[in-house]
Design a protein around this motif. Structure first.
Motif, PDB file in Angstrom:
ATOM      1  N   GLU A  68       0.827  -0.959   0.095  1.00 41.65           N
ATOM      2  CA  GLU A  68      -0.104   0.139  -0.170  1.00 41.65           C
ATOM      3  C   GLU A  68       0.776   1.213   0.199  1.00 41.65           C
ATOM      4  N   GLN A  69       0.621   2.093  -0.712  1.00 42.20           N
ATOM      5  CA  GLN A  69       1.499   3.412  -0.993  1.00 42.20           C
ATOM      6  C   GLN A  69       0.831   4.325   0.079  1.00 42.20           C
ATOM      7  N   LYS A  70       1.878   5.008   0.586  1.00 41.07           N
ATOM      8  CA  LYS A  70       1.574   6.257   1.545  1.00 41.07           C
ATOM      9  C   LYS A  70       1.419   7.398   0.697  1.00 41.07           C
ATOM     10  N   LYS A  71       0.775   8.495   1.021  1.00 41.20           N
ATOM     11  CA  LYS A  71       0.975   9.816   0.125  1.00 41.20           C
ATOM     12  C   LYS A  71       2.219  10.098   0.015  1.00 41.20           C
ATOM     13  N   LEU A  72       2.959   9.849   1.102  1.00 44.71           N
ATOM     14  CA  LEU A  72       4.478  10.452   0.944  1.00 44.71           C
ATOM     15  C   LEU A  72       5.406   9.849   0.088  1.00 44.71           C
ATOM     16  N   ASP A  73       4.942   8.376  -0.057  1.00 39.53           N
ATOM     17  CA  ASP A  73       5.792   7.669  -0.963  1.00 39.53           C
ATOM     18  C   ASP A  73       5.687   8.126  -2.330  1.00 39.53           C
ATOM     19  N   LEU A  83      11.088   7.053  -0.236  1.00 41.66           N
ATOM     20  CA  LEU A  83      10.763   7.207   1.161  1.00 41.66           C
ATOM     21  C   LEU A  83      10.756   5.880   1.699  1.00 41.66           C
ATOM     22  N   ASP A  84      11.793   5.533   2.529  1.00 36.07           N
ATOM     23  CA  ASP A  84      12.240   4.437   3.072  1.00 36.07           C
ATOM     24  C   ASP A  84      11.537   4.300   4.734  1.00 36.07           C
ATOM     25  N   GLY A  85      10.894   3.270   5.136  1.00 34.89           N
ATOM     26  CA  GLY A  85      10.217   3.050   6.543  1.00 34.89           C
ATOM     27  C   GLY A  85       9.012   3.892   6.402  1.00 34.89           C
ATOM     28  N   SER A  86       7.971   3.601   5.536  1.00 34.18           N
ATOM     29  CA  SER A  86       7.004   4.385   5.226  1.00 34.18           C
ATOM     30  C   SER A  86       5.988   4.012   6.255  1.00 34.18           C
ATOM     31  N   SER A  87       6.201   2.928   6.938  1.00 26.67           N
ATOM     32  CA  SER A  87       5.215   2.486   8.187  1.00 26.67           C
ATOM     33  C   SER A  87       5.255   3.468   9.318  1.00 26.67           C
ATOM     34  N   ASN A  88       6.532   4.402   9.219  1.00 30.63           N
ATOM     35  CA  ASN A  88       6.618   5.141  10.288  1.00 30.63           C
ATOM     36  C   ASN A  88       6.109   6.474   9.948  1.00 30.63           C
ATOM     37  N   GLY A 113      13.445   8.093   5.736  1.00 27.42           N
ATOM     38  CA  GLY A 113      14.611   8.518   4.847  1.00 27.42           C
ATOM     39  C   GLY A 113      14.288   8.091   3.314  1.00 27.42           C
ATOM     40  N   SER A 114      15.506   8.599   2.505  1.00 29.42           N
ATOM     41  CA  SER A 114      15.449   8.270   1.199  1.00 29.42           C
ATOM     42  C   SER A 114      16.758   7.686   0.838  1.00 29.42           C
ATOM     43  N   ILE A 115      16.826   6.444  -0.093  1.00 33.35           N
ATOM     44  CA  ILE A 115      18.262   5.832  -0.194  1.00 33.35           C
ATOM     45  C   ILE A 115      18.290   5.862  -2.023  1.00 33.35           C
TER      46      ILE A 115
END
Ligand code: AHG
Ligand code: MN
Ligand code: MN
Length: 333
Positions: free
Chosen positions: A64-69, A115-120, A128-130
């Motif tokens: 599931e994509q978050k808005k910020l993803d 966006l890494d860690g989108s569950s947070n 973060g971003s990688i």
């Protein structure tokens, strides 16, 4: 005072002059820096900008994509296309390669986890971003996914931005690892963590312990021994941390040591693990190795894996050298 420090842009320029380069790499790095500053701004505005919650869509991996993803992905695609230095990009959030149209001198390929860690995100914990930068192979057709399937040792540069209490950028171009902190008042990254080194020994480990019943024997053994502390075979007590943002986890390990494990287990074996090789495992392995640590699947150096797909998953064990070596030995027994 930030103003006596080197900025990230200036360290890139110095490196460019030292190596007698044309400036293409410096220019594309500046686009990544801008993208990360924009994502940082959106992350920090959070609910005020209506940025929390789900986008109502799924990515190629069925997550599931978050808005910020979605927003971070759009920012990365847009900012990095402007300079025309990339032939193509690939992202966690895109099934296929994104070709940069009209890029006249696109000699590089960019891979990213926007966006890494989108569950947070919704709980206001660090994300973060990688990113990972590869060369477009000589004579290769820019639009094909195959051009991206290079092993981690081929990376030209790798880095991450950490959106925590302060925003940081950590970067390697293959000669060590430097960390920069964003000074929001002037919108620039300043060198605050030169030559980061992962301590070889540690008493701290990171693993999602809710998956314990699925672990393979080497992982089970290692964690059991850590948990048995001073009285056990290790003769010392261990501490445990799990943030569920790989960027934050890797950053902690760079600053004070530790070992991070997202192993293959009986439940995720069908996909090969959880973390993605091309835009999570490889760039983080490059950074950790450049800082004196190690990164392995348990059975193979991560950066030597010959990739088979853009979104391929792999087991990841990385961090303090002596602990990772011990884990490799347990896998061999
Ligand atoms: P992403 O948000 O980009 O999908 O990545 C999340 C990754 C990684 O950052 C983290 O270490 C791990 O998934 C968390 O996994 P659990 O949900 O098992 O804790
Ligand atoms: Mn991720
Ligand atoms: Mn992500």
């Amino acid at each position: 005072m930030s103003y006596h420090r080197l900025t990230l842009s200036h360290t890139l320029l110095q490196e460019q002059r030292r190596l007698g380069r044309s400036g293409t790499f410096t220019s594309l790095m500046n686009d990544i820096i801008t993208a990360c500053k924009m994502v940082s701004n959106e992350v920090s505005r959070g609910a005020l900008a209506g940025n929390l919650g789900v986008a109502g869509s799924e990515n190629v991996q069925g997550e599931e994509q978050k808005k910020l993803d979605v927003l971070a992905n759009d920012i990365f695609l847009h900012m990095n296309a402007l300079g025309g230095k990339y032939a193509a990009m690939a992202s966690e959030e895109l099934e296929d390669v994104h070709t940069v149209h009209g890029s006249a001198d696109g000699r590089y390929l960019l891979l990213f986890d926007p966006l890494d860690g989108s569950s947070n995100i919704d709980v206001n914990v660090s994300v973060g971003s990688i990113f990972s930068i590869l060369r477009l192979p000589e004579g290769a057709k820019p639009g094909s996914a195959e051009t991206f399937l290079q092993s981690g040792v081929q990376q030209v540069a790798a880095g991450y931005a950490l959106y925590g209490p302060s925003t940081m950028m950590v970067l390697t171009t293959g000669s060590g690892v430097n960390g920069y902190t964003l000074d929001r008042s002037v919108g620039m990254f300043f060198l605050t963590h030169p030559n980061m080194q992962v301590p070889a020994d540690t008493q701290e480990f990171s693993i999602n312990a809710s998956r314990q019943r699925f672990w393979e024997p080497p992982i089970k053994r290692y964690i059991d021994e850590c948990l048995s502390g001073k009285e056990g075979p290790r003769g010392k007590n261990f501490n445990m941390r799990w943030i569920a943002s790989m960027v934050a986890e890797v950053h902690r390990i760079l600053v004070r040591g530790g070992v991070f494990l997202y192993p293959m287990d009986t439940e995720n074996a069908k996909t090969g693990g959880k973390l993605r090789l091309m835009y999570e495992a490889n760039p983080m392995s490059f950074i950790i190795e450049q800082a004196g640590g190690l990164a392995t699947t348990g059975r193979q150096r991560i950066m030597e894996i010959a990739p088979s797909g853009l979104h391929q998953r792999v087991p990841v064990i990385l961090g303090s050298k002596n602990e990772v070596e011990r884990l490799i030995a347990y896998h061999q027994e």
